[in-house]
Design a protein around this motif. Structure first.
Motif, short mmCIF file in Angstrom:
data_model
loop_
_atom_site.label_atom_id
_atom_site.label_comp_id
_atom_site.label_asym_id
_atom_site.label_seq_id
_atom_site.Cartn_x
_atom_site.Cartn_y
_atom_site.Cartn_z
N UNK A 42 0.74 -1.13 0.08
CA UNK A 42 -0.14 0.08 0.15
C UNK A 42 0.68 1.10 -0.09
N UNK A 43 0.30 2.23 -0.61
CA UNK A 43 0.97 3.72 -0.75
C UNK A 43 1.33 3.92 1.06
N UNK A 44 2.35 5.09 1.21
CA UNK A 44 2.48 5.36 2.41
C UNK A 44 1.32 5.99 2.96
N UNK A 45 0.67 6.78 2.36
CA UNK A 45 -0.43 7.60 2.66
C UNK A 45 -1.46 6.72 3.29
N UNK A 46 -1.84 5.42 2.50
CA UNK A 46 -2.96 4.63 2.60
C UNK A 46 -2.52 3.85 4.18
N UNK A 47 -1.24 3.45 4.12
CA UNK A 47 -0.63 2.77 5.37
C UNK A 47 -0.83 3.43 6.53
N UNK A 48 -0.32 4.89 6.44
CA UNK A 48 -0.37 5.49 7.60
C UNK A 48 -1.92 5.73 8.01
N UNK A 49 -2.77 6.21 7.17
CA UNK A 49 -4.17 6.30 7.34
C UNK A 49 -4.45 5.00 8.00
N UNK A 50 -4.34 4.06 7.81
CA UNK A 50 -4.90 2.71 8.16
C UNK A 50 -4.30 2.34 9.64
N UNK A 51 -3.20 2.25 9.82
CA UNK A 51 -2.64 2.15 11.01
C UNK A 51 -2.92 0.86 11.72
N UNK A 52 -3.44 -0.24 11.04
CA UNK A 52 -3.56 -1.58 11.43
C UNK A 52 -4.91 -1.51 12.47
N UNK A 53 -5.93 -0.49 12.00
CA UNK A 53 -7.01 -0.11 13.18
C UNK A 53 -8.01 -1.18 12.49
N UNK A 54 -8.38 -2.13 13.31
CA UNK A 54 -9.44 -3.36 12.87
C UNK A 54 -10.79 -2.69 12.03
N UNK A 55 -11.10 -1.22 12.93
CA UNK A 55 -12.41 -0.80 12.65
C UNK A 55 -12.35 -0.40 11.04
N UNK A 56 -11.18 -0.06 10.62
CA UNK A 56 -10.89 0.72 9.36
C UNK A 56 -10.57 -0.59 8.38
N UNK A 57 -10.53 -1.51 8.81
CA UNK A 57 -10.09 -2.67 7.68
C UNK A 57 -10.94 -2.87 6.48
N UNK A 58 -12.20 -2.75 6.60
CA UNK A 58 -13.19 -2.83 5.35
C UNK A 58 -12.94 -1.53 4.18
N UNK A 59 -12.48 -0.36 4.91
CA UNK A 59 -12.44 0.75 4.14
C UNK A 59 -10.92 0.60 3.41
N UNK A 60 -10.12 0.16 4.47
CA UNK A 60 -8.56 -0.09 3.94
C UNK A 60 -8.55 -1.01 2.67
N UNK A 61 -9.30 -2.32 3.02
CA UNK A 61 -9.28 -3.16 1.97
C UNK A 61 -9.83 -2.57 0.51
N UNK A 62 -10.68 -1.78 0.55
CA UNK A 62 -11.39 -1.16 -0.68
C UNK A 62 -10.53 -0.08 -1.30
N UNK A 63 -9.96 0.56 -0.63
CA UNK A 63 -8.70 1.52 -1.10
C UNK A 63 -7.33 0.91 -1.55
N UNK A 64 -7.08 -0.23 -0.89
CA UNK A 64 -5.78 -0.87 -1.47
C UNK A 64 -6.39 -1.54 -2.68
N UNK A 65 -7.16 -2.38 -2.79
CA UNK A 65 -7.69 -2.98 -4.03
C UNK A 65 -7.84 -1.70 -5.27
N UNK A 66 -8.18 -0.63 -4.99
CA UNK A 66 -8.13 0.45 -6.09
C UNK A 66 -6.71 0.87 -6.17
N UNK A 67 -5.78 0.68 -5.21
CA UNK A 67 -4.44 1.07 -5.49
C UNK A 67 -3.90 0.09 -6.29
N UNK A 68 -4.41 -1.24 -6.25
CA UNK A 68 -3.77 -2.27 -6.82
C UNK A 68 -3.85 -2.34 -8.36
N UNK A 69 -5.02 -1.62 -8.54
CA UNK A 69 -5.27 -1.35 -10.08
C UNK A 69 -4.57 -0.04 -10.80
N UNK A 70 -3.93 0.60 -9.86
CA UNK A 70 -2.96 1.79 -10.40
C UNK A 70 -1.75 1.11 -11.16
N UNK A 71 -1.21 1.94 -12.35
CA UNK A 71 -0.30 1.38 -12.82
C UNK A 71 0.94 1.01 -12.19
#
Length: 114
Positions: A42-71
């Motif tokens: 994951x990008x540094x911004x996404x990783x820092x936002x997430x901070x391995x907070x279980x409450x944010x896992x669903x949104x993190x997964x969604x954002x990370x999957x979107x990043x995986x589609x980036x070039x």
């Protein structure tokens, strides 16, 4: 998928670190890596936002999957898919809880459970 701090197992196959940062206290020799795939992390911004907070896992997964589609990530993800088709690959993370790490999301993407 496993923590990089766990001892290597004979059935690990190709061990691939999928974290952006090198794990503290881990030597490259002890890690027994096939590859360190920084570009799939994951990008540094996404990783820092997430901070391995279980409450944010669903949104993190969604954002990370979107990043995986980036070039930036496509080539690295394709490389991991190729490795997985060739044989066993163990995704490694330094996260304290691998069940809420990027490795979990990445495993789901690679196995088609995303």
């Amino acid at each position: 998928m496993r923590r990089i701090y766990d001892p290597p197992e004979p059935d690990d196959g190709k061990r691939v670190l999928v974290d952006r940062l090198w794990p503290r206290g881990m030597s490259k020799v002890r890690a027994e890596l096939f590859e360190w795939c920084i570009d799939v992390a994951p990008s540094p911004l996404l990783r820092e936002w997430y901070g391995h907070d279980p409450a944010k896992l669903g949104e993190f997964a969604k954002r990370y999957r979107a990043e995986l589609d980036d070039q930036e990530h496509v080539e690295a993800l394709d490389s991991l898919r190729k490795l997985a088709h060739e044989g066993t690959v163990t995704l490694l993370t330094a996260s304290k809880r691998d069940d809420i790490s990027e490795a979990t999301v990445l495993q789901q993407v690679l196995t088609g459970f995303a």
